[in-house]
Scaffold this motif. Structure first.
Motif, PDB file in Angstrom:
ATOM      1  N   ILE A   1       1.757  -3.432   5.881  1.00  0.00           N
ATOM      2  CA  ILE A   1       2.551  -2.449   6.183  1.00  0.00           C
ATOM      3  C   ILE A   1       1.732  -1.165   6.277  1.00  0.00           C
ATOM      4  CG2 ILE A   1       4.591  -1.202   6.274  1.00  0.00           C
ATOM      5  CD1 ILE A   1       5.980  -3.341   4.858  1.00  0.00           C
ATOM      6  N   LEU A   2       1.661  -0.517   7.542  1.00  0.00           N
ATOM      7  CA  LEU A   2       0.815   0.317   7.787  1.00  0.00           C
ATOM      8  C   LEU A   2       1.030   1.329   8.626  1.00  0.00           C
ATOM      9  CD1 LEU A   2      -1.201  -1.097  10.486  1.00  0.00           C
ATOM     10  CD2 LEU A   2      -1.757  -2.399   8.445  1.00  0.00           C
ATOM     11  N   ARG A   3       0.191   2.583   8.821  1.00  0.00           N
ATOM     12  CA  ARG A   3       0.730   3.333   9.892  1.00  0.00           C
ATOM     13  C   ARG A   3      -0.507   3.719  10.928  1.00  0.00           C
ATOM     14  NH1 ARG A   3       5.687   5.343   8.901  1.00  0.00           N
ATOM     15  NH2 ARG A   3       6.624   5.458   6.664  1.00  0.00           N
ATOM     16  N   ASP A   4      -0.212   3.909  12.059  1.00  0.00           N
ATOM     17  CA  ASP A   4      -1.452   4.196  13.149  1.00  0.00           C
ATOM     18  C   ASP A   4      -1.527   6.115  12.966  1.00  0.00           C
ATOM     19  OD1 ASP A   4       0.484   5.318  14.703  1.00  0.00           O
ATOM     20  OD2 ASP A   4       0.297   3.661  16.287  1.00  0.00           O
ATOM     21  N   LYS A   5      -2.422   6.413  13.651  1.00  0.00           N
ATOM     22  CA  LYS A   5      -2.720   7.773  13.545  1.00  0.00           C
ATOM     23  C   LYS A   5      -1.804   8.607  14.442  1.00  0.00           C
ATOM     24  CE  LYS A   5      -5.412   7.140  18.046  1.00  0.00           C
ATOM     25  NZ  LYS A   5      -6.796   7.309  18.611  1.00  0.00           N
TER      26      LYS A   5
ATOM     27  N   ASN B   1      11.215  -8.255  22.235  1.00  0.00           N
ATOM     28  CA  ASN B   1      11.496  -9.596  22.055  1.00  0.00           C
ATOM     29  C   ASN B   1      10.096 -10.127  21.244  1.00  0.00           C
ATOM     30  OD1 ASN B   1      14.034 -10.075  23.400  1.00  0.00           O
ATOM     31  ND2 ASN B   1      12.931  -9.713  25.527  1.00  0.00           N
ATOM     32  N   TYR B   2       9.095  -9.429  21.243  1.00  0.00           N
ATOM     33  CA  TYR B   2       8.046 -10.167  20.486  1.00  0.00           C
ATOM     34  C   TYR B   2       7.038  -9.004  20.110  1.00  0.00           C
ATOM     35  CZ  TYR B   2       4.976 -13.473  18.527  1.00  0.00           C
ATOM     36  OH  TYR B   2       4.307 -14.231  17.606  1.00  0.00           O
ATOM     37  N   ASN B   3       7.389  -8.204  18.875  1.00  0.00           N
ATOM     38  CA  ASN B   3       6.591  -6.986  18.857  1.00  0.00           C
ATOM     39  C   ASN B   3       6.039  -7.694  17.238  1.00  0.00           C
ATOM     40  OD1 ASN B   3       8.508  -6.477  16.663  1.00  0.00           O
ATOM     41  ND2 ASN B   3       9.741  -5.334  18.134  1.00  0.00           N
ATOM     42  N   CYS B   4       5.507  -6.533  16.497  1.00  0.00           N
ATOM     43  CA  CYS B   4       4.628  -6.910  15.194  1.00  0.00           C
ATOM     44  C   CYS B   4       5.812  -7.525  14.172  1.00  0.00           C
ATOM     45  CB  CYS B   4       3.957  -5.753  14.674  1.00  0.00           C
ATOM     46  SG  CYS B   4       4.820  -4.281  14.229  1.00  0.00           S
ATOM     47  N   ARG B   5       6.680  -7.135  14.156  1.00  0.00           N
ATOM     48  CA  ARG B   5       7.886  -7.830  13.399  1.00  0.00           C
ATOM     49  C   ARG B   5       8.182  -9.183  13.646  1.00  0.00           C
ATOM     50  NH1 ARG B   5      12.734  -5.765  13.297  1.00  0.00           N
ATOM     51  NH2 ARG B   5      12.355  -4.972  15.422  1.00  0.00           N
TER      52      ARG B   5
ATOM     53  N   ARG C   1      -8.791  -1.411   8.545  1.00  0.00           N
ATOM     54  CA  ARG C   1      -8.808  -0.502   7.329  1.00  0.00           C
ATOM     55  C   ARG C   1      -9.457   1.016   8.019  1.00  0.00           C
ATOM     56  NH1 ARG C   1     -12.575  -2.501   3.191  1.00  0.00           N
ATOM     57  NH2 ARG C   1     -13.999  -1.605   4.837  1.00  0.00           N
ATOM     58  N   ASP C   2     -10.255   0.614   8.970  1.00  0.00           N
ATOM     59  CA  ASP C   2     -10.609   1.793   9.599  1.00  0.00           C
ATOM     60  C   ASP C   2      -9.657   2.576  10.604  1.00  0.00           C
ATOM     61  OD1 ASP C   2     -13.101   1.672   8.046  1.00  0.00           O
ATOM     62  OD2 ASP C   2     -14.207   0.695   9.676  1.00  0.00           O
ATOM     63  N   GLU C   3      -9.065   1.895  11.273  1.00  0.00           N
ATOM     64  CA  GLU C   3      -8.110   2.291  12.331  1.00  0.00           C
ATOM     65  C   GLU C   3      -6.706   2.795  11.781  1.00  0.00           C
ATOM     66  OE1 GLU C   3      -8.803   2.373  15.726  1.00  0.00           O
ATOM     67  OE2 GLU C   3     -10.868   2.120  15.119  1.00  0.00           O
ATOM     68  N   TYR C   4      -6.260   2.351  10.564  1.00  0.00           N
ATOM     69  CA  TYR C   4      -4.835   2.634  10.207  1.00  0.00           C
ATOM     70  C   TYR C   4      -5.096   3.308   8.836  1.00  0.00           C
ATOM     71  CZ  TYR C   4      -3.053  -0.444  13.644  1.00  0.00           C
ATOM     72  OH  TYR C   4      -2.769  -0.913  15.045  1.00  0.00           O
ATOM     73  N   LYS C   5      -3.840   3.947   8.305  1.00  0.00           N
ATOM     74  CA  LYS C   5      -3.733   4.500   7.184  1.00  0.00           C
ATOM     75  C   LYS C   5      -2.564   4.254   6.177  1.00  0.00           C
ATOM     76  CE  LYS C   5      -1.784   8.572   9.124  1.00  0.00           C
ATOM     77  NZ  LYS C   5      -1.524   9.854   9.249  1.00  0.00           N
ATOM     78  N   ASP C   6      -2.208   4.794   5.341  1.00  0.00           N
ATOM     79  CA  ASP C   6      -0.949   4.559   4.353  1.00  0.00           C
ATOM     80  C   ASP C   6      -0.481   2.910   4.241  1.00  0.00           C
ATOM     81  OD1 ASP C   6      -0.617   7.224   4.244  1.00  0.00           O
ATOM     82  OD2 ASP C   6       0.481   7.231   5.930  1.00  0.00           O
ATOM     83  N   PHE C   7      -1.433   2.267   3.685  1.00  0.00           N
ATOM     84  CA  PHE C   7      -1.325   0.743   3.477  1.00  0.00           C
ATOM     85  C   PHE C   7      -0.443   0.351   2.355  1.00  0.00           C
ATOM     86  CE2 PHE C   7      -5.614   1.579   5.235  1.00  0.00           C
ATOM     87  CZ  PHE C   7      -5.595   0.621   6.316  1.00  0.00           C
ATOM     88  N   GLN C   8       0.340  -0.677   2.732  1.00  0.00           N
ATOM     89  CA  GLN C   8       1.111  -1.251   1.719  1.00  0.00           C
ATOM     90  C   GLN C   8       0.974  -2.795   1.870  1.00  0.00           C
ATOM     91  OE1 GLN C   8       5.392  -0.434   1.845  1.00  0.00           O
ATOM     92  NE2 GLN C   8       5.038   1.843   2.226  1.00  0.00           N
ATOM     93  N   TYR C   9       0.834  -3.190   0.358  1.00  0.00           N
ATOM     94  CA  TYR C   9       0.623  -4.618   0.462  1.00  0.00           C
ATOM     95  C   TYR C   9       1.638  -5.376  -0.355  1.00  0.00           C
ATOM     96  CZ  TYR C   9      -3.990  -2.279   0.758  1.00  0.00           C
ATOM     97  OH  TYR C   9      -5.107  -1.787   1.170  1.00  0.00           O
ATOM     98  N   TRP C  10       2.304  -6.339   0.402  1.00  0.00           N
ATOM     99  CA  TRP C  10       3.411  -7.279  -0.318  1.00  0.00           C
ATOM    100  C   TRP C  10       3.042  -8.533  -0.344  1.00  0.00           C
ATOM    101  CZ3 TRP C  10       7.541  -4.369  -2.145  1.00  0.00           C
ATOM    102  CH2 TRP C  10       7.557  -3.201  -1.542  1.00  0.00           C
ATOM    103  N   VAL C  11       3.734  -9.004  -1.443  1.00  0.00           N
ATOM    104  CA  VAL C  11       3.321 -10.522  -1.873  1.00  0.00           C
ATOM    105  C   VAL C  11       4.440 -11.163  -2.135  1.00  0.00           C
ATOM    106  CG1 VAL C  11       0.706 -10.314  -2.158  1.00  0.00           C
ATOM    107  CG2 VAL C  11       2.421 -10.431  -3.978  1.00  0.00           C
TER     108      VAL C  11
ATOM    109  N   GLN D   1       3.418   5.840  13.713  1.00  0.00           N
ATOM    110  CA  GLN D   1       4.083   4.619  13.875  1.00  0.00           C
ATOM    111  C   GLN D   1       3.650   3.450  12.822  1.00  0.00           C
ATOM    112  OE1 GLN D   1       3.220   3.901  18.262  1.00  0.00           O
ATOM    113  NE2 GLN D   1       5.542   4.482  18.493  1.00  0.00           N
ATOM    114  N   THR D   2       4.837   2.805  12.360  1.00  0.00           N
ATOM    115  CA  THR D   2       4.777   1.744  11.417  1.00  0.00           C
ATOM    116  C   THR D   2       4.191   0.469  11.946  1.00  0.00           C
ATOM    117  OG1 THR D   2       6.242   2.664   9.820  1.00  0.00           O
ATOM    118  CG2 THR D   2       5.837   0.352   9.482  1.00  0.00           C
TER     119      THR D   2
END
Length: 124
Positions: free
Chosen positions: A73-77, A19-23, A112-122, A80-81
């Motif tokens: 939008i990013l992925r953890d180690k 019911n209340y996640n990152c999305r 930036r140090d904890e995640y990877k595969d970054f996407q930037y949307w505007v 997971q998105t």
């Protein structure tokens, strides 16, 4: 609403996988910041008709992080998105999981140090 007001509104709110996640956070905070209904974009609920409904086509992807507001939008180690909002050098996101998770405000360098595969949307 201004960035500082939105952060104050959500920081500390408890995580809930269903019911209340990152999305959910990204949709609610983006709606507060822009006045556009972002629920359909993040798949978190129906448009209540109060604001203009956004579609995925209303966004464009950037190769580098902008200084203004963007959806991150990013992925953890573990692969997971994760979705968050970035404004300047701050990132509003859910951290942790289960009963220990909550909304927090992190420095961009930490994310930036904890995640990877970054996407930037505007917004276009």
């Amino acid at each position: 609403m201004m960035w500082v007001d939105v952060c104050a509104k959500y920081v500390g709110k408890r995580y809930d996988a269903d019911n209340y996640n990152c999305r959910h956070l990204a949709a609610a905070a983006f709606t507060d910041l822009t006045g556009y209904d972002a629920n359909s974009v993040f798949g978190t609920g129906a448009n209540e008709g109060k604001f203009k409904r956004l579609k995925r086509g209303d966004f464009k992807r950037l190769q580098t992080p902008p200084s203004g507001l963007c959806v991150l939008i990013l992925r953890d180690k573990y692969g997971q998105t994760h979705v968050a909002l970035k404004q300047g050098m701050e990132v509003l996101h859910n951290l942790g999981s289960f009963s220990f998770g909550q909304v927090c405000l992190s420095r961009w360098e930490t994310i930036r140090d904890e995640y990877k595969d970054f996407q930037y949307w505007v917004l276009k």
